[in-house]
Design a protein around this motif. Structure first.
Motif, PDB file in Angstrom:
ATOM      1  N   GLY A  24      50.843  64.199  35.609  1.00  0.00           N
ATOM      2  CA  GLY A  24      51.671  63.172  34.987  1.00  0.00           C
ATOM      3  C   GLY A  24      51.879  63.413  33.501  1.00  0.00           C
ATOM      4  O   GLY A  24      52.975  63.203  32.966  1.00  0.00           O
ATOM      5  N   THR A  25      50.829  63.885  32.837  1.00  0.00           N
ATOM      6  CA  THR A  25      50.923  64.203  31.409  1.00  0.00           C
ATOM      7  C   THR A  25      51.912  65.342  31.179  1.00  0.00           C
ATOM      8  O   THR A  25      52.692  65.324  30.227  1.00  0.00           O
ATOM      9  N   ARG A  26      51.901  66.315  32.076  1.00  0.00           N
ATOM     10  CA  ARG A  26      52.829  67.442  31.956  1.00  0.00           C
ATOM     11  C   ARG A  26      54.278  66.995  32.214  1.00  0.00           C
ATOM     12  O   ARG A  26      55.207  67.490  31.580  1.00  0.00           O
ATOM     13  N   VAL A  27      54.463  66.039  33.142  1.00  0.00           N
ATOM     14  CA  VAL A  27      55.800  65.478  33.388  1.00  0.00           C
ATOM     15  C   VAL A  27      56.289  64.813  32.105  1.00  0.00           C
ATOM     16  O   VAL A  27      57.419  65.050  31.653  1.00  0.00           O
ATOM     17  N   ARG A  28      55.425  63.985  31.514  1.00  0.00           N
ATOM     18  CA  ARG A  28      55.789  63.281  30.275  1.00  0.00           C
ATOM     19  C   ARG A  28      56.101  64.269  29.157  1.00  0.00           C
ATOM     20  O   ARG A  28      57.076  64.113  28.420  1.00  0.00           O
ATOM     21  N   LEU A  29      55.281  65.311  29.026  1.00  0.00           N
ATOM     22  CA  LEU A  29      55.497  66.318  27.987  1.00  0.00           C
ATOM     23  C   LEU A  29      56.875  66.942  28.121  1.00  0.00           C
ATOM     24  O   LEU A  29      57.648  66.996  27.169  1.00  0.00           O
ATOM     25  N   ARG A  30      57.205  67.416  29.307  1.00  0.00           N
ATOM     26  CA  ARG A  30      58.488  68.091  29.509  1.00  0.00           C
ATOM     27  C   ARG A  30      59.658  67.137  29.323  1.00  0.00           C
ATOM     28  O   ARG A  30      60.664  67.491  28.692  1.00  0.00           O
ATOM     29  N   ARG A  31      59.521  65.916  29.840  1.00  0.00           N
ATOM     30  CA  ARG A  31      60.590  64.921  29.682  1.00  0.00           C
ATOM     31  C   ARG A  31      60.831  64.661  28.195  1.00  0.00           C
ATOM     32  O   ARG A  31      61.968  64.621  27.723  1.00  0.00           O
ATOM     33  N   THR A  32      59.742  64.514  27.446  1.00  0.00           N
ATOM     34  CA  THR A  32      59.840  64.235  26.017  1.00  0.00           C
ATOM     35  C   THR A  32      60.443  65.417  25.268  1.00  0.00           C
ATOM     36  O   THR A  32      61.284  65.234  24.382  1.00  0.00           O
ATOM     37  N   LEU A  33      60.024  66.640  25.624  1.00  0.00           N
ATOM     38  CA  LEU A  33      60.583  67.830  24.979  1.00  0.00           C
ATOM     39  C   LEU A  33      62.086  67.931  25.194  1.00  0.00           C
ATOM     40  O   LEU A  33      62.813  68.431  24.335  1.00  0.00           O
ATOM     41  N   LEU A  34      62.548  67.459  26.330  1.00  0.00           N
ATOM     42  CA  LEU A  34      63.979  67.479  26.620  1.00  0.00           C
ATOM     43  C   LEU A  34      64.723  66.304  25.980  1.00  0.00           C
ATOM     44  O   LEU A  34      65.948  66.232  26.069  1.00  0.00           O
ATOM     45  N   GLY A  35      63.976  65.378  25.380  1.00  0.00           N
ATOM     46  CA  GLY A  35      64.599  64.196  24.787  1.00  0.00           C
ATOM     47  C   GLY A  35      65.147  63.248  25.837  1.00  0.00           C
ATOM     48  O   GLY A  35      66.102  62.517  25.596  1.00  0.00           O
ATOM     49  N   MET A  36      64.536  63.249  26.998  1.00  0.00           N
ATOM     50  CA  MET A  36      64.997  62.443  28.128  1.00  0.00           C
ATOM     51  C   MET A  36      64.173  61.164  28.221  1.00  0.00           C
ATOM     52  O   MET A  36      62.958  61.195  28.093  1.00  0.00           O
ATOM     53  N   SER A  37      64.828  60.056  28.454  1.00  0.00           N
ATOM     54  CA  SER A  37      64.116  58.785  28.619  1.00  0.00           C
ATOM     55  C   SER A  37      63.540  58.679  30.032  1.00  0.00           C
ATOM     56  O   SER A  37      63.987  59.375  30.946  1.00  0.00           O
TER      57      SER A  37
END
Length: 148
Positions: A24-37
């Protein structure tokens, strides 16, 4: 008629698995890196942002088909979600990364990935459209870092 009595069975704890939390942390990391909400990711997956939140906190376990969809939407190999997993959780150890997504770095703290400065730097890097320029920026940054 079978009994519904569950008093002799231990009650299952509803504690998040460390592996589910890591993924889940890795999902959040990648989503955040992409600037995706969370809302935008949820829309791409047919989920509510609350469901995305639960995945990111490790409260809800991510099944194989959902992990496949997340990898597709977030544009990463499935192994990305297991990168940097501590040895105690079955990680590869030695700083190696399962997908080869990035080179290993000794002393690289997980906290570094969550700093605002890191996220802004990665976003800016990926906004560079010209691959040759992006490669030169990458080489410049590597040349400025202390040698191992």
């Amino acid at each position: 008629m079978p009994s519904d009595d569950t008093s002799d069975r231990p009650e299952r704890e509803h504690r998040a698995s460390p592996i589910d939390v890591h993924v889940g942390t890795r999902v959040r990391l990648r989503r955040t890196l992409l600037g995706m909400s969370q809302e935008r990711l949820g829309e791409a997956l047919g989920l509510t942002f609350q469901q995305v939140q639960k995945y990111e906190r490790g409260v809800n376990r991510i099944g194989a088909s959902r992990l496949f969809d997340l990898a597709r939407v977030l544009d990463v190999p499935i192994g990305f979600f297991f990168d940097d997993m501590p040895d105690a959780m079955g990680g590869q150890g030695g700083g190696r990364r399962a997908s080869g997504f990035a080179e290993s770095q000794d002393g690289f703290e997980d906290d570094t990935l969550h700093r605002r400065e890191t996220l802004e730097l990665v976003r800016a890097y990926y906004r560079i459209n010209d691959p040759a320029v992006r490669k030169r920026v990458f080489d410049l940054i590597k040349s400025l870092a202390p040698t191992e």
